[in-house]
Design a protein around this motif. Structure first.
Motif, PDB file in Angstrom:
ATOM      1  N   ALA A 150       4.521  24.791   5.711  1.00 32.19           N
ATOM      2  CA  ALA A 150       5.522  25.751   6.191  1.00 32.19           C
ATOM      3  C   ALA A 150       6.909  25.428   5.655  1.00 32.19           C
ATOM      4  CB  ALA A 150       5.534  25.778   7.713  1.00 32.19           C
ATOM      5  N   GLY A 151       7.268  24.153   5.608  1.00 31.95           N
ATOM      6  CA  GLY A 151       8.585  23.787   5.107  1.00 31.95           C
ATOM      7  C   GLY A 151       8.776  24.163   3.654  1.00 31.95           C
ATOM      8  N   GLN A 152       7.778  23.883   2.827  1.00 31.69           N
ATOM      9  CA  GLN A 152       7.885  24.219   1.410  1.00 31.69           C
ATOM     10  C   GLN A 152       7.878  25.734   1.200  1.00 31.69           C
ATOM     11  OE1 GLN A 152       5.680  21.732  -1.471  1.00 31.69           O
ATOM     12  NE2 GLN A 152       4.853  20.649   0.308  1.00 31.69           N
ATOM     13  N   ALA A 153       7.063  26.444   1.968  1.00 35.77           N
ATOM     14  CA  ALA A 153       6.989  27.895   1.808  1.00 35.77           C
ATOM     15  C   ALA A 153       8.289  28.571   2.219  1.00 35.77           C
ATOM     16  CB  ALA A 153       5.824  28.448   2.623  1.00 35.77           C
ATOM     17  N   LEU A 154       8.844  28.173   3.368  1.00 38.45           N
ATOM     18  CA  LEU A 154      10.080  28.809   3.819  1.00 38.45           C
ATOM     19  C   LEU A 154      11.252  28.436   2.913  1.00 38.45           C
ATOM     20  CD1 LEU A 154      10.009  28.794   7.717  1.00 38.45           C
ATOM     21  CD2 LEU A 154       9.204  30.507   6.110  1.00 38.45           C
ATOM     22  N   LYS A 155      11.229  27.251   2.350  1.00 39.79           N
ATOM     23  CA  LYS A 155      12.282  26.885   1.401  1.00 39.79           C
ATOM     24  C   LYS A 155      12.234  27.800   0.177  1.00 39.79           C
ATOM     25  CE  LYS A 155      14.235  22.829  -0.973  1.00 39.79           C
ATOM     26  NZ  LYS A 155      14.398  23.403  -2.313  1.00 39.79           N
ATOM     27  N   ALA A 156      11.035  28.056  -0.323  1.00 38.98           N
ATOM     28  CA  ALA A 156      10.902  28.947  -1.479  1.00 38.98           C
ATOM     29  C   ALA A 156      11.331  30.364  -1.135  1.00 38.98           C
ATOM     30  CB  ALA A 156       9.461  28.936  -1.974  1.00 38.98           C
ATOM     31  N   ALA A 195       0.866  -1.176   0.000  1.00 39.89           N
ATOM     32  CA  ALA A 195       0.000   0.000   0.000  1.00 39.89           C
ATOM     33  C   ALA A 195       0.901   1.223   0.000  1.00 39.89           C
ATOM     34  CB  ALA A 195      -0.918   0.012   1.218  1.00 39.89           C
ATOM     35  N   LEU A 196       0.448   2.277  -0.625  1.00 40.06           N
ATOM     36  CA  LEU A 196       1.266   3.478  -0.747  1.00 40.06           C
ATOM     37  C   LEU A 196       0.415   4.692  -0.400  1.00 40.06           C
ATOM     38  CD1 LEU A 196       3.955   4.817  -1.628  1.00 40.06           C
ATOM     39  CD2 LEU A 196       2.993   4.956  -3.932  1.00 40.06           C
ATOM     40  N   ALA A 197       0.914   5.512   0.468  1.00 38.70           N
ATOM     41  CA  ALA A 197       0.213   6.741   0.847  1.00 38.70           C
ATOM     42  C   ALA A 197       1.235   7.863   0.950  1.00 38.70           C
ATOM     43  CB  ALA A 197      -0.515   6.559   2.176  1.00 38.70           C
ATOM     44  N   GLU A 198       1.361   8.655  -0.080  1.00 39.75           N
ATOM     45  CA  GLU A 198       2.280   9.775  -0.103  1.00 39.75           C
ATOM     46  C   GLU A 198       1.508  11.069   0.151  1.00 39.75           C
ATOM     47  OE1 GLU A 198       5.523   9.760  -0.371  1.00 39.75           O
ATOM     48  OE2 GLU A 198       5.732   7.600  -0.698  1.00 39.75           O
ATOM     49  N   PRO A 199       2.060  11.976   0.954  1.00 34.89           N
ATOM     50  CA  PRO A 199       1.347  13.233   1.203  1.00 34.89           C
ATOM     51  C   PRO A 199       1.213  14.064  -0.059  1.00 34.89           C
ATOM     52  CG  PRO A 199       3.590  13.325   2.083  1.00 34.89           C
ATOM     53  CD  PRO A 199       3.346  11.905   1.667  1.00 34.89           C
ATOM     54  N   PHE A 200       0.079  14.729  -0.168  1.00 32.31           N
ATOM     55  CA  PHE A 200      -0.113  15.649  -1.281  1.00 32.31           C
ATOM     56  C   PHE A 200       0.874  16.801  -1.176  1.00 32.31           C
ATOM     57  CE2 PHE A 200      -4.648  14.095  -0.920  1.00 32.31           C
ATOM     58  CZ  PHE A 200      -4.570  13.275  -2.041  1.00 32.31           C
ATOM     59  N   ASP A 201       1.369  17.244  -2.316  1.00 32.81           N
ATOM     60  CA  ASP A 201       2.269  18.395  -2.341  1.00 32.81           C
ATOM     61  C   ASP A 201       1.472  19.654  -1.989  1.00 32.81           C
ATOM     62  OD1 ASP A 201       4.865  19.328  -2.717  1.00 32.81           O
ATOM     63  OD2 ASP A 201       4.413  20.050  -4.725  1.00 32.81           O
ATOM     64  N   ASN A 202       2.074  20.547  -1.208  1.00 33.52           N
ATOM     65  CA  ASN A 202       1.369  21.774  -0.819  1.00 33.52           C
ATOM     66  C   ASN A 202       2.331  22.960  -0.874  1.00 33.52           C
ATOM     67  OD1 ASN A 202      -0.524  23.569   0.092  1.00 33.52           O
ATOM     68  ND2 ASN A 202      -0.783  22.649   2.115  1.00 33.52           N
ATOM     69  N   PRO A 203       2.835  23.285  -2.081  1.00 39.07           N
ATOM     70  CA  PRO A 203       3.792  24.394  -2.207  1.00 39.07           C
ATOM     71  C   PRO A 203       3.077  25.740  -2.240  1.00 39.07           C
ATOM     72  CG  PRO A 203       3.365  23.461  -4.351  1.00 39.07           C
ATOM     73  CD  PRO A 203       2.554  22.651  -3.377  1.00 39.07           C
ATOM     74  N   PRO A 204       3.798  26.820  -2.015  1.00 36.19           N
ATOM     75  CA  PRO A 204       3.193  28.152  -2.107  1.00 36.19           C
ATOM     76  C   PRO A 204       3.015  28.574  -3.564  1.00 36.19           C
ATOM     77  CG  PRO A 204       5.517  28.362  -1.659  1.00 36.19           C
ATOM     78  CD  PRO A 204       5.222  26.882  -1.645  1.00 36.19           C
ATOM     79  N   ARG A 205       2.054  29.441  -3.809  1.00 39.18           N
ATOM     80  CA  ARG A 205       1.862  29.983  -5.152  1.00 39.18           C
ATOM     81  C   ARG A 205       3.008  30.926  -5.496  1.00 39.18           C
ATOM     82  NH1 ARG A 205      -3.176  29.373  -7.321  1.00 39.18           N
ATOM     83  NH2 ARG A 205      -2.840  31.224  -8.613  1.00 39.18           N
ATOM     84  N   VAL A 206       3.446  30.870  -6.743  1.00 45.22           N
ATOM     85  CA  VAL A 206       4.623  31.617  -7.180  1.00 45.22           C
ATOM     86  C   VAL A 206       4.441  33.118  -6.977  1.00 45.22           C
ATOM     87  CG1 VAL A 206       6.039  32.224  -9.189  1.00 45.22           C
ATOM     88  CG2 VAL A 206       5.312  29.852  -8.847  1.00 45.22           C
ATOM     89  N   GLU A 207       3.265  33.642  -7.342  1.00 43.92           N
ATOM     90  CA  GLU A 207       3.065  35.090  -7.236  1.00 43.92           C
ATOM     91  C   GLU A 207       3.044  35.559  -5.782  1.00 43.92           C
ATOM     92  OE1 GLU A 207      -1.121  33.329  -7.323  1.00 43.92           O
ATOM     93  OE2 GLU A 207       0.838  32.957  -8.255  1.00 43.92           O
ATOM     94  N   LEU A 208       2.620  34.658  -4.866  1.00 41.48           N
ATOM     95  CA  LEU A 208       2.628  35.023  -3.452  1.00 41.48           C
ATOM     96  C   LEU A 208       4.047  35.040  -2.900  1.00 41.48           C
ATOM     97  CD1 LEU A 208      -0.487  33.011  -2.184  1.00 41.48           C
ATOM     98  CD2 LEU A 208      -0.324  35.474  -2.631  1.00 41.48           C
ATOM     99  N   VAL A 209       4.866  34.096  -3.333  1.00 41.33           N
ATOM    100  CA  VAL A 209       6.274  34.110  -2.931  1.00 41.33           C
ATOM    101  C   VAL A 209       6.935  35.391  -3.428  1.00 41.33           C
ATOM    102  CG1 VAL A 209       8.509  32.977  -3.216  1.00 41.33           C
ATOM    103  CG2 VAL A 209       6.456  31.602  -2.841  1.00 41.33           C
ATOM    104  N   ARG A 210       6.686  35.748  -4.660  1.00 43.94           N
ATOM    105  CA  ARG A 210       7.282  36.959  -5.241  1.00 43.94           C
ATOM    106  C   ARG A 210       6.859  38.194  -4.441  1.00 43.94           C
ATOM    107  NH1 ARG A 210       4.897  36.865  -9.919  1.00 43.94           N
ATOM    108  NH2 ARG A 210       6.354  35.318 -10.753  1.00 43.94           N
TER     109      ARG A 210
END
Length: 564
Positions: free
Chosen positions: A335-341, A197-212
């Motif tokens: 939070a991890g994906q957003a702060l990385k960006a 069985a496989l259960a990978e978390p959905f990706d939840n990155p920030p929107r590009v324009e919001l990072v900018r």
């Protein structure tokens, strides 16, 4: 909750020992997904589930109260970063777990909850009067879980659990509720054994324009500050948080849930003094407030006295959190994906040179003011008591705190070092500390890590989970339980005395905790506050569970001077 003196407790059909049924599909799927441990209490409608456990490699830890089973599964997940698994019986058993699930839901703890149900023919009120029957059991869990599923056919079990696991680990993480009727668990199945069985978390990155946009705000700011909430820890964003703070030259304060997300003794660390007015003023004076994984809720906003004058960037994986208390540039993301960006796009800004703004000096000055305020409140005993506990606990040891005066102090003053700090501030219910620590010890043991943990409770909250002394003893769990006995609900006593000049209904008759622990064959001792360090050092080095009781009245610190 098991009933044995009723004809209704007889399974609907006889089974052959070892025969695969729907319960086997549940435990096989959980095992394939990586589960190692299950918490809960057997019950009448869940007998097929527990029979299947006997044929599985899963370890079962039986608590004495379902709410404590939920707390234990929560503590297991927090200690290990893995999914907690909880088995519940129907009706009263399921309902008893809800307060524990509220804490997991509020704090973002991933859990899979498998609750039994009455047989399919009784659902939809077609047959009333069945034991444990609720009109809509899963509706009761709607406010404390991310989603609820009812499985009506055994063939749907593996996919439903796999989908639920994916949802539980996808940010915002949280508990997911699955119901399986009694006959679906008991009936023989033709479905092949679950092998993967496989259960990978959905990706939840920030929107590009919001990072900018956020980068433009951050680079234009002159006096930024950062609030790190529980989402920063859950998103494993510690390194990015440190890098961004240093690039910005921004003070960082951690909420109770975020304790440990930023180095305690870093020159930019305001530590966790969110309940002190001097720290609140630093946040108010910031021209830009970067809020990571926090709603700026009651505690973090210093009980809604925080009035930011600058702009706010708020990052959170949960949409309902964004701008829930303050207008902000809301970024829905892990939070991890957003702060990385943000970290990848943010240049280093030397504000000490370009703006004359010395954040490190501001932090040092603010912490000195906090210390001076405490000095003026005659809290020497409380501060030494907390310092003695901190010195007794090894740097890497995880701690679990109930809603008690000691925990309120720890929210602000506890340096978690290499260990992790866990408390029940998400929902604020009593009874979390000891069963949460039980789950934590089980989890660490399962990963081959040093399993000894510390639980801290007051005498009032200890009574919520006192039955779990039997659990700790039965499973020989290395949990040291510090009970600070002040004769009542100490926080409520102090609140009422402050508000009304007297306290009502806060004083408690309580047992001799030492004798009670010894009745469970758990070693216990009573010590004076001055001896708590030595007692804890000895208890934390022992085998199995033990209890340390300190009879003392601790006072809370005031966030301001009376003249302020």
């Amino acid at each position: 909750m098991e009933i044995t003196d009723s004809a209704a407790s007889v399974p609907p059909q006889p089974l052959t020992t070892g025969q695969r049924n729907g319960g086997d599909l549940v435990v096989e799927t959980l095992t394939a997904l990586g589960a190692t441990t299950v918490f809960g209490i057997p019950g009448q409608h869940a007998l097929g589930l527990f029979d299947a456990l006997s044929r599985s490699p899963l370890r079962f830890v039986s608590s004495r109260v379902e709410n404590n089973s939920a707390f234990a599964a929560d503590g297991f997940s927090r200690a290990t970063g893995e999914v907690g698994v909880l088995f519940l019986s129907t009706g009263p058993g399921a309902l008893t777990s809800l307060a524990g699930l509220q804490e997991a839901y509020a704090t973002g703890v991933p859990m899979i909850v498998i609750a039994s149900q009455i047989p399919l023919e009784g659902l939809g009120a077609r047959r009333k009067g069945m034991l444990h029957q609720l009109d809509d059991q899963k509706a009761s869990a709607a406010n404390v879980t991310k989603s609820q599923r009812l499985i009506q056919h055994a063939s749907g079990i593996p996919s439903a659990i796999q989908d639920a696991w994916t949802e539980a680990v996808s940010s915002p993480q949280g508990p997911v509720w699955i119901e399986v009727p009694q006959n679906v668990l008991l009936d023989p199945v033709m479905v092949p054994r679950v092998e993967d069985a496989l259960a990978e978390p959905f990706d939840n990155p920030p929107r590009v324009e919001l990072v900018r946009e956020a980068i433009e705000w951050l680079t234009a700011s002159k006096r930024p500050a950062i609030v790190a909430g529980g989402g920063a820890r859950r998103g494993k964003a510690e390194l990015e948080l440190l890098s961004i703070a240093e690039k910005l030259g921004a003070p960082v304060v951690c909420s109770p849930g975020g304790n440990g997300a930023f180095p305690w003794n870093h020159e930019l660390s305001l530590q966790s003094w969110v309940e002190d007015r001097y720290v609140t003023e630093v946040l108010e004076d910031a021209d830009l407030l970067l809020v990571v994984g926090s709603s700026l809720g009651e505690v973090t906003s210093n009980y809604f006295t925080l009035e930011p004058r600058g702009r706010i960037i708020q990052i959170d994986a949960e949409p309902r959190v964004l701008e829930s208390n303050r207008p902000a540039l809301g970024i829905r993301a892990d939070a991890g994906q957003a702060l990385k960006a943000l970290d990848e796009a943010l240049p280093t800004l030397d504000r000490a040179r370009t703006e004359g703004y010395d954040a490190a000096a501001l932090v040092a000055e603010t912490l000195a003011k906090v210390s001076a305020r405490l000095d003026a409140q005659d809290l020497g005993m409380e501060r030494k008591f907390m310092a003695d506990i901190r010195e007794a606990v090894p740097d890497s040891m995880q701690t679990f705190w109930d809603m008690t005066i000691s925990a309120y102090w720890a929210w602000s003053c506890w340096d978690s070092r290499e260990g992790q700090f866990h408390s029940a501030q998400g929902a604020g219910g009593l009874g979390y500390g000891f069963p949460g620590a039980i789950g934590g010890a089980v989890g660490l043991e399962s990963k081959g890590l040093p399993p000894r943990v510390l639980a801290v409770s007051g005498d009032g909250s200890a009574m919520y989970s006192i039955a779990e002394l039997a659990t700790a003893k039965q499973h020989s769990l290395p949990v040291t339980w510090l009970i600070v006995d002040d004769g009542g609900y100490g926080i409520l006593r102090e609140y009422m005395e402050g508000a009304f000049g007297k306290a009502t209904a806060t004083e408690l008759a309580r047992p001799d905790f030492v004798k009670l622990a010894e009745a469970f064959d758990v070693p216990a001792r009573r010590v004076a506050p001055a001896d708590v360090r030595e007692a804890l050092e000895e208890s934390l080095a022992a085998e199995g569970p033990n209890v340390v009781v300190v009879e003392t009245l601790l006072r809370l610190f005031a966030p301001t001077h009376l003249a302020d």
